[in-house]
Write an enzyme that holds these catalytic residues in place. Structure first.
Site, PDB file in Angstrom:
ATOM      1  N   HIS A  20       0.830  -1.209   0.000  1.00  0.00           N
ATOM      2  CA  HIS A  20       0.000   0.000   0.000  1.00  0.00           C
ATOM      3  C   HIS A  20       0.864   1.259   0.000  1.00  0.00           C
ATOM      4  CE1 HIS A  20      -3.381  -2.536   2.060  1.00  0.00           C
ATOM      5  NE2 HIS A  20      -3.077  -2.960   0.851  1.00  0.00           N
ATOM      6  N   HIS A  50      -9.150  -2.095  -5.122  1.00  0.00           N
ATOM      7  CA  HIS A  50      -8.079  -2.437  -4.195  1.00  0.00           C
ATOM      8  C   HIS A  50      -7.070  -3.386  -4.842  1.00  0.00           C
ATOM      9  CE1 HIS A  50      -5.916  -2.835  -0.483  1.00  0.00           C
ATOM     10  NE2 HIS A  50      -5.830  -4.127  -0.740  1.00  0.00           N
ATOM     11  N   ASP A  68      -3.073  -2.775  -5.203  1.00  0.00           N
ATOM     12  CA  ASP A  68      -2.010  -3.750  -4.932  1.00  0.00           C
ATOM     13  C   ASP A  68      -1.097  -3.926  -6.140  1.00  0.00           C
ATOM     14  OD1 ASP A  68      -2.770  -4.294  -2.317  1.00  0.00           O
ATOM     15  OD2 ASP A  68      -3.875  -6.115  -2.817  1.00  0.00           O
ATOM     16  N   HIS A 100      -0.718 -10.744  -5.278  1.00  0.00           N
ATOM     17  CA  HIS A 100       0.692 -10.436  -5.029  1.00  0.00           C
ATOM     18  C   HIS A 100       1.633 -11.425  -5.724  1.00  0.00           C
ATOM     19  CE1 HIS A 100      -0.648  -7.453  -2.257  1.00  0.00           C
ATOM     20  NE2 HIS A 100      -1.164  -8.324  -1.405  1.00  0.00           N
TER      21      HIS A 100
END
Length: 319
Positions: A83, A240, A244, A267
């Site tokens: 973030h 969101h 990321d 991720h």
């Protein structure tokens, strides 16, 4: 076309932020310092005698299951950096030295908003060095099952993110945007991390997500949002995941000129595309601002919201 942003930047002053770690539940403080040109972003733990400088790049990544971790996770490493890295790339900050007093970044409200606000209040300072970029020349792709991601040549910096969750509340959502400071601030940076109550309870039993709460996460129970205020957008979930992606791809070390597309990413996939890119030196080149080449778009940028609410499943990663 000449590149729109020509000089590197650093912080105009020191910035300190305090919060809690979402997994440890413990207080966490970071202090961000200005840094010399070509330093990049560097993390340093202040609580360990064995601490060393950890550059924020893809080669430093050691874990991607619950968050992005750089450095030795059992020693001087720093976790949940995505973030902050998204805010750094989103506002156009090139060089900073970041001290942290523990193993985990403060989660703040689960988005990048607090970091962006801190950068705006402190300001960025232009430096006497040209900004460098990674320009994508040839497409690279990673696929694992039905998940995939790719980097393609593009005249600018574009993110094209699709998620697909087995939840009527989320379903399939898509977000396409050209990354600029205004677009990041208005359309992406306030999107919070999210997860199901059932998943969080499992993580609690394993000793993770101890700091997770309705103050820093969007909590889902079936097809209900438990947060009293609801979501900030109906598609806050893909926003969101896009946040990321911006943060994870910032670990390329330089801004990327190209389009990043992903389907059911996270991720792990965001890191995998960087590994694949740097395995293929013919697929990219390093260019300096001012060179007549494919570059940051002169346009102000836009966010295009596509798709919406249909259906699919919580992936193997926690947002």
């Amino acid at each position: 076309m000449t590149m729109r942003v020509s000089q590197q930047t650093t912080l105009a002053d020191i910035v300190t932020l305090t919060g809690i770690g979402v997994h440890s539940g413990k207080p966490a403080t970071i202090t961000m310092h200005p840094a010399e040109p070509n330093t990049g972003i560097v993390f340093h733990r202040t609580d360990r005698e064995d601490a060393r400088d950890v550059p924020a790049n893809w080669q430093s990544v050691t874990a991607t299951a619950l968050c992005t971790v750089v450095g030795d996770p059992a020693g001087y490493g720093v976790s949940t950096i995505e973030h902050l890295m998204a805010a750094i790339r989103g506002v156009g900050l090139d060089n900073a030295f970041i001290e942290i007093d523990g193993p985990e970044m403060p989660i703040m409200d689960g988005s990048s908003e607090a970091f962006v606000e801190a950068f705006e209040q402190t300001g960025l300072k232009k430096q006497n060095a040209k900004r460098r970029y990674i320009r994508i020349k040839e497409s690279v792709r990673v696929q694992q099952g039905d998940q995939w991601c790719e980097l393609n040549p593009f005249d600018g910096t574009r993110f094209n993110i699709t998620i697909d969750f087995d939840s009527k509340l989320i379903g399939e959502q898509k977000l396409v945007f050209d990354l600029t400071p205004d677009v990041f601030k208005n359309d992406v940076c306030r999107a919070r991390t999210f997860g199901s109550v059932q998943d969080v309870e499992k993580l609690w039993k394993l000793g993770f997500a101890l700091g997770s709460s309705l103050e820093n996460s969007v909590a889902l129970d079936g097809d209900r949002v438990l947060n009293p205020e609801g979501t900030r957008w109906s598609d806050e979930f893909v926003r969101h995941k896009s946040l990321d992606a911006v943060g994870d791809l910032a670990l390329a070390g330089l801004p990327i000129l190209g389009e990043y597309r992903s389907y059911k990413g996270g991720h792990r996939m965001n890191h995998a595309i960087l590994v694949e890119l740097f395995k293929n030196p013919e697929a990219f080149e390093i260019v300096e601002a001012g060179e007549k080449t494919r570059s940051v778009s002169e346009a102000a940028g836009h966010a295009e919201l596509i798709g919406g609410m249909q259906a699919a499943a919580f992936g193997p990663e926690v947002s």
